[in-house]
Design a protein around this motif. Structure first.
Motif, PDB file in Angstrom:
ATOM      1  N   SER A   1       0.974  -1.502  -0.283  1.00 15.08           N
ATOM      2  CA  SER A   1       0.397  -0.162   0.371  1.00 15.08           C
ATOM      3  C   SER A   1       0.728   0.888  -0.021  1.00 15.08           C
ATOM      4  CB  SER A   1      -1.170   0.415   1.524  1.00 15.08           C
ATOM      5  OG  SER A   1      -2.098   0.746   0.931  1.00 15.08           O
ATOM      6  N   THR A   2       2.249   0.814  -1.143  1.00 17.78           N
ATOM      7  CA  THR A   2       2.558   2.548  -1.205  1.00 17.78           C
ATOM      8  C   THR A   2       2.600   3.459  -1.954  1.00 17.78           C
ATOM      9  OG1 THR A   2       4.435   1.186  -2.541  1.00 17.78           O
ATOM     10  CG2 THR A   2       4.914   0.973   0.126  1.00 17.78           C
ATOM     11  N   GLY A   3       2.872   4.768  -1.742  1.00 17.69           N
ATOM     12  CA  GLY A   3       2.787   6.005  -2.660  1.00 17.69           C
ATOM     13  C   GLY A   3       0.888   5.853  -1.985  1.00 17.69           C
ATOM     14  N   GLN A   4       0.039   6.649  -2.864  1.00 12.58           N
ATOM     15  CA  GLN A   4      -1.422   7.453  -3.406  1.00 12.58           C
ATOM     16  C   GLN A   4      -2.406   5.617  -3.219  1.00 12.58           C
ATOM     17  OE1 GLN A   4      -2.803   9.911  -6.160  1.00 12.58           O
ATOM     18  NE2 GLN A   4      -1.123  10.911  -5.079  1.00 12.58           N
ATOM     19  N   SER A   5      -1.829   5.744  -1.565  1.00 18.22           N
ATOM     20  CA  SER A   5      -3.162   3.929  -1.517  1.00 18.22           C
ATOM     21  C   SER A   5      -3.706   3.926   0.023  1.00 18.22           C
ATOM     22  CB  SER A   5      -2.303   2.939  -1.754  1.00 18.22           C
ATOM     23  OG  SER A   5      -2.580   1.784  -1.079  1.00 18.22           O
ATOM     24  N   THR A   6      -5.050   3.259  -0.181  1.00 19.47           N
ATOM     25  CA  THR A   6      -5.655   3.641   1.024  1.00 19.47           C
ATOM     26  C   THR A   6      -5.899   2.286   1.647  1.00 19.47           C
ATOM     27  OG1 THR A   6      -7.476   3.578  -0.267  1.00 19.47           O
ATOM     28  CG2 THR A   6      -6.838   5.304   0.832  1.00 19.47           C
ATOM     29  N   GLY A   7      -5.187   1.456   0.730  1.00 16.59           N
ATOM     30  CA  GLY A   7      -5.245   0.165   1.751  1.00 16.59           C
ATOM     31  C   GLY A   7      -4.168  -1.111   0.248  1.00 16.59           C
ATOM     32  N   PRO A   8      -3.777  -2.467   0.788  1.00 14.52           N
ATOM     33  CA  PRO A   8      -3.366  -3.099  -0.080  1.00 14.52           C
ATOM     34  C   PRO A   8      -3.947  -3.639  -0.626  1.00 14.52           C
ATOM     35  CG  PRO A   8      -3.797  -4.576   2.132  1.00 14.52           C
ATOM     36  CD  PRO A   8      -4.391  -2.555   2.442  1.00 14.52           C
ATOM     37  N   HIS A   9      -3.427  -3.321  -2.192  1.00 13.19           N
ATOM     38  CA  HIS A   9      -4.183  -4.124  -3.205  1.00 13.19           C
ATOM     39  C   HIS A   9      -2.773  -3.676  -5.180  1.00 13.19           C
ATOM     40  CE1 HIS A   9      -3.979   0.805  -3.872  1.00 13.19           C
ATOM     41  NE2 HIS A   9      -4.324   1.026  -4.971  1.00 13.19           N
ATOM     42  N   LEU A  10      -3.077  -4.270  -5.596  1.00 13.24           N
ATOM     43  CA  LEU A  10      -2.588  -4.142  -7.083  1.00 13.24           C
ATOM     44  C   LEU A  10      -2.595  -3.146  -7.783  1.00 13.24           C
ATOM     45  CD1 LEU A  10      -0.116  -4.584  -9.212  1.00 13.24           C
ATOM     46  CD2 LEU A  10      -1.212  -6.789  -9.995  1.00 13.24           C
ATOM     47  N   HIS A  11      -2.843  -2.322  -8.363  1.00 12.83           N
ATOM     48  CA  HIS A  11      -2.985  -1.478  -9.357  1.00 12.83           C
ATOM     49  C   HIS A  11      -1.740  -1.257 -10.421  1.00 12.83           C
ATOM     50  CE1 HIS A  11      -3.929   2.396 -11.772  1.00 12.83           C
ATOM     51  NE2 HIS A  11      -2.386   2.881 -12.251  1.00 12.83           N
ATOM     52  N   PHE A  12      -2.953  -1.859 -11.734  1.00 17.00           N
ATOM     53  CA  PHE A  12      -1.998  -2.538 -12.803  1.00 17.00           C
ATOM     54  C   PHE A  12      -2.898  -2.225 -13.826  1.00 17.00           C
ATOM     55  CE2 PHE A  12      -2.446  -5.552 -16.366  1.00 17.00           C
ATOM     56  CZ  PHE A  12      -1.839  -6.736 -16.586  1.00 17.00           C
ATOM     57  N   GLU A  13      -1.564  -1.943 -14.900  1.00 14.53           N
ATOM     58  CA  GLU A  13      -2.139  -1.274 -16.564  1.00 14.53           C
ATOM     59  C   GLU A  13      -1.512  -2.174 -17.621  1.00 14.53           C
ATOM     60  OE1 GLU A  13      -0.181   2.292 -15.626  1.00 14.53           O
ATOM     61  OE2 GLU A  13      -1.561   3.892 -14.349  1.00 14.53           O
ATOM     62  N   ILE A  14      -2.110  -1.536 -18.366  1.00 14.76           N
ATOM     63  CA  ILE A  14      -1.584  -1.982 -19.934  1.00 14.76           C
ATOM     64  C   ILE A  14      -0.960  -0.445 -20.396  1.00 14.76           C
ATOM     65  CG2 ILE A  14      -1.932  -3.047 -22.212  1.00 14.76           C
ATOM     66  CD1 ILE A  14      -3.720  -5.173 -20.381  1.00 14.76           C
ATOM     67  N   ARG A  15      -0.233  -0.098 -21.145  1.00 11.44           N
ATOM     68  CA  ARG A  15       0.157   0.505 -22.090  1.00 11.44           C
ATOM     69  C   ARG A  15       0.896   0.587 -23.074  1.00 11.44           C
ATOM     70  NH1 ARG A  15       3.646   4.784 -18.087  1.00 11.44           N
ATOM     71  NH2 ARG A  15       2.459   5.268 -16.013  1.00 11.44           N
ATOM     72  N   LYS A  16       0.608   1.267 -24.519  1.00 12.21           N
ATOM     73  CA  LYS A  16       0.663   1.084 -25.464  1.00 12.21           C
ATOM     74  C   LYS A  16       1.899   2.753 -25.757  1.00 12.21           C
ATOM     75  CE  LYS A  16      -2.891  -0.999 -27.792  1.00 12.21           C
ATOM     76  NZ  LYS A  16      -1.866  -2.100 -28.226  1.00 12.21           N
ATOM     77  N   GLU A  17       2.227   3.052 -24.591  1.00  8.03           N
ATOM     78  CA  GLU A  17       3.291   3.998 -24.833  1.00  8.03           C
ATOM     79  C   GLU A  17       4.020   3.306 -22.919  1.00  8.03           C
ATOM     80  OE1 GLU A  17       2.003   8.031 -25.422  1.00  8.03           O
ATOM     81  OE2 GLU A  17       0.988   7.135 -26.940  1.00  8.03           O
ATOM     82  N   LYS A  18       5.688   3.989 -23.441  1.00  9.19           N
ATOM     83  CA  LYS A  18       5.861   3.631 -22.299  1.00  9.19           C
ATOM     84  C   LYS A  18       5.288   4.160 -20.864  1.00  9.19           C
ATOM     85  CE  LYS A  18      10.943   3.550 -20.129  1.00  9.19           C
ATOM     86  NZ  LYS A  18      12.555   4.217 -20.498  1.00  9.19           N
ATOM     87  N   MET A  19       5.247   5.375 -21.658  1.00  5.32           N
ATOM     88  CA  MET A  19       4.637   6.359 -20.417  1.00  5.32           C
ATOM     89  C   MET A  19       3.726   7.427 -20.523  1.00  5.32           C
ATOM     90  SD  MET A  19       7.137   6.705 -18.412  1.00  5.32           S
ATOM     91  CE  MET A  19       6.831   7.670 -17.331  1.00  5.32           C
ATOM     92  N   GLY A  20       2.532   6.223 -21.225  1.00  2.00           N
ATOM     93  CA  GLY A  20       0.227   7.145 -21.044  1.00  2.00           C
ATOM     94  C   GLY A  20       0.351   5.551 -22.348  1.00  2.00           C
ATOM     95  N   GLY A  21      -0.838   6.192 -22.500  1.00  2.00           N
ATOM     96  CA  GLY A  21      -1.564   5.787 -23.452  1.00  2.00           C
ATOM     97  C   GLY A  21      -2.389   4.170 -22.736  1.00  2.00           C
ATOM     98  N   GLN A  22      -2.741   4.308 -21.360  1.00  2.56           N
ATOM     99  CA  GLN A  22      -3.834   2.979 -21.126  1.00  2.56           C
ATOM    100  C   GLN A  22      -4.562   2.916 -22.122  1.00  2.56           C
ATOM    101  OE1 GLN A  22      -2.202   5.877 -19.918  1.00  2.56           O
ATOM    102  NE2 GLN A  22      -0.966   6.117 -18.041  1.00  2.56           N
ATOM    103  N   ILE A  23      -4.973   1.843 -21.817  1.00  3.49           N
ATOM    104  CA  ILE A  23      -6.137   0.914 -21.370  1.00  3.49           C
ATOM    105  C   ILE A  23      -6.774  -0.003 -21.184  1.00  3.49           C
ATOM    106  CG2 ILE A  23      -5.166   0.604 -24.675  1.00  3.49           C
ATOM    107  CD1 ILE A  23      -5.161  -2.288 -24.172  1.00  3.49           C
ATOM    108  N   ASP A  24      -7.498  -0.483 -21.408  1.00  2.00           N
ATOM    109  CA  ASP A  24      -8.628  -1.302 -20.546  1.00  2.00           C
ATOM    110  C   ASP A  24      -8.278  -2.056 -20.118  1.00  2.00           C
ATOM    111  OD1 ASP A  24     -10.076  -2.291 -17.722  1.00  2.00           O
ATOM    112  OD2 ASP A  24     -12.131  -1.604 -19.252  1.00  2.00           O
ATOM    113  N   PRO A  25      -7.486  -2.759 -18.680  1.00  2.00           N
ATOM    114  CA  PRO A  25      -7.733  -3.822 -18.743  1.00  2.00           C
ATOM    115  C   PRO A  25      -8.035  -5.865 -18.628  1.00  2.00           C
ATOM    116  CG  PRO A  25      -6.232  -2.559 -17.393  1.00  2.00           C
ATOM    117  CD  PRO A  25      -7.457  -2.163 -18.131  1.00  2.00           C
TER     118      PRO A  25
END
Length: 334
Positions: free
Chosen positions: A300-324
């Motif tokens: 739960s490090t960073g901007q987090s309110t409890g233990p979880h995994l934030h997971f992203e799929i990106r089309k660009e290294k620094m952006g372009g996120q799509i719905d996983p």
């Protein structure tokens, strides 16, 4: 024979850093490196092998024995040697010098409360080889990361100082010095193009939606999905890839707010996957990982309110996120 049968039943206890304090193991800072990688010649590089063994203490003349045992047990001699060096502080620990025990194997006769004594160092290496065979071949723990996640788990009660985080990079450093792995290793990391869910028990707590940030209270678009998970549960690589970022996402890094975060690059899909808010990171930048490898632990490090995994799929290294969610085949609640 008795010692070998015993070690086939009781798992190898990798306790380098505990042994360091108890038995006076001396480790160099240079031993901790990025991923060990593959042998460029596809086998054992004997020049690197011989050069590395010159500093291996009582294991200095045991290179041939380690290769013999490794062949018999169907395991990589490079991995065998690296773990032996790790466990014994380059062949200098009291366990290996006084008890001929290079693998940190515990004695069942004392209720696993003491380090087992072997009559000879060759006998100790044979026993260690049997146990490594059980873990690597029988249990399928065929990468350093898989072995580390089991034998040196991060955040456990018997590691109050958080020293287990050093196990994987230290073993990888020794593999690199030995010339690289000669088995279960590939220099390619293109991936399969099909992602797996990166946690064992997926419970999506927040989807790829517009929402109010629960920490800042500011409206935002949530750029990934959150899997609510028990603290310290495993985080797995969604596909083969290369680690391009692994560390704390500090302000200005491009990963601010993610806490301890890993970014993997997947050449086949020309995409990136991101794993945020971890309690512990088990990989290093430049390391090749395989689909399903345990790369970190939920936190739960960073901007987090409890233990979880934030997971992203990106089309660009620094952006372009799509719905996983549709890619992974999971349902979201919001």
């Amino acid at each position: 024979m008795v010692a070998i049968v015993v070690t086939a039943v009781f798992p190898l206890v990798f306790v380098l850093l505990i042994l360091a304090s108890i038995f006076g193991i001396d480790m160099d800072a240079d031993d901790v490196m990025d991923g060990g990688g593959c042998s460029p010649i596809g086998g054992v590089d004997m020049s690197a092998w011989d050069a590395t063994f010159t500093k291996a203490g009582v294991l200095k003349d045991k290179g041939d024995k380690i290769k013999e045992v490794a062949t018999k047990q169907g395991i990589d001699p490079i991995l065998f040697a690296a773990i032996a060096f790790n466990e014994t502080g380059w062949g200098t620990s009291r366990a290996v010098v006084e008890k001929n025990n290079p693998g940190g194997l515990m004695d069942a006769a004392t209720g696993m409360s003491t380090v087992k004594v072997f009559a000879t160092l060759d006998e100790g290496l044979e026993a260690m080889g049997v146990t490594l065979h059980n873990r690597i071949v029988k249990d399928g723990l065929n990468t350093v990361e898989k072995l580390g996640a089991v034998y040196a788990p991060i955040g456990v009660a018997n590691d109050p100082n958080g020293l287990n985080v050093n196990w994987v990079p230290t073993v990888n450093g020794m593999i690199q010095k030995l010339g690289g792995l000669s088995m279960n290793c590939s220099t390619t990391s293109a991936g399969t193009g099909q992602y797996i869910i990166p946690v064992d028990t997926p419970n999506v707590s927040s989807g790829f939606v517009d929402r109010i940030n629960p920490v800042t209270g500011v409206p935002e678009h949530h750029k990934g999905i959150d899997f609510a998970q028990p603290m310290l549960s495993n985080i797995k690589a969604a596909d083969d890839g290369v680690v391009v970022f692994a560390g704390m996402g500090v302000s200005g890094s491009g990963f601010g707010g993610y806490g301890n975060v890993i970014l993997l690059e997947h050449a086949k899909t020309k995409e990136w996957t991101l794993y945020g808010h971890q309690s512990g990171i088990l990989v290093k930048v430049g390391q090749v990982v395989r689909k399903g490898d345990v790369i970190g632990k939920v936190g739960s490090t960073g901007q987090s309110t409890g233990p979880h995994l934030h997971f992203e799929i990106r089309k660009e290294k620094m952006g372009g996120q799509i719905d996983p969610a549709p890619v992974l085949g999971v349902q979201t609640k919001n």
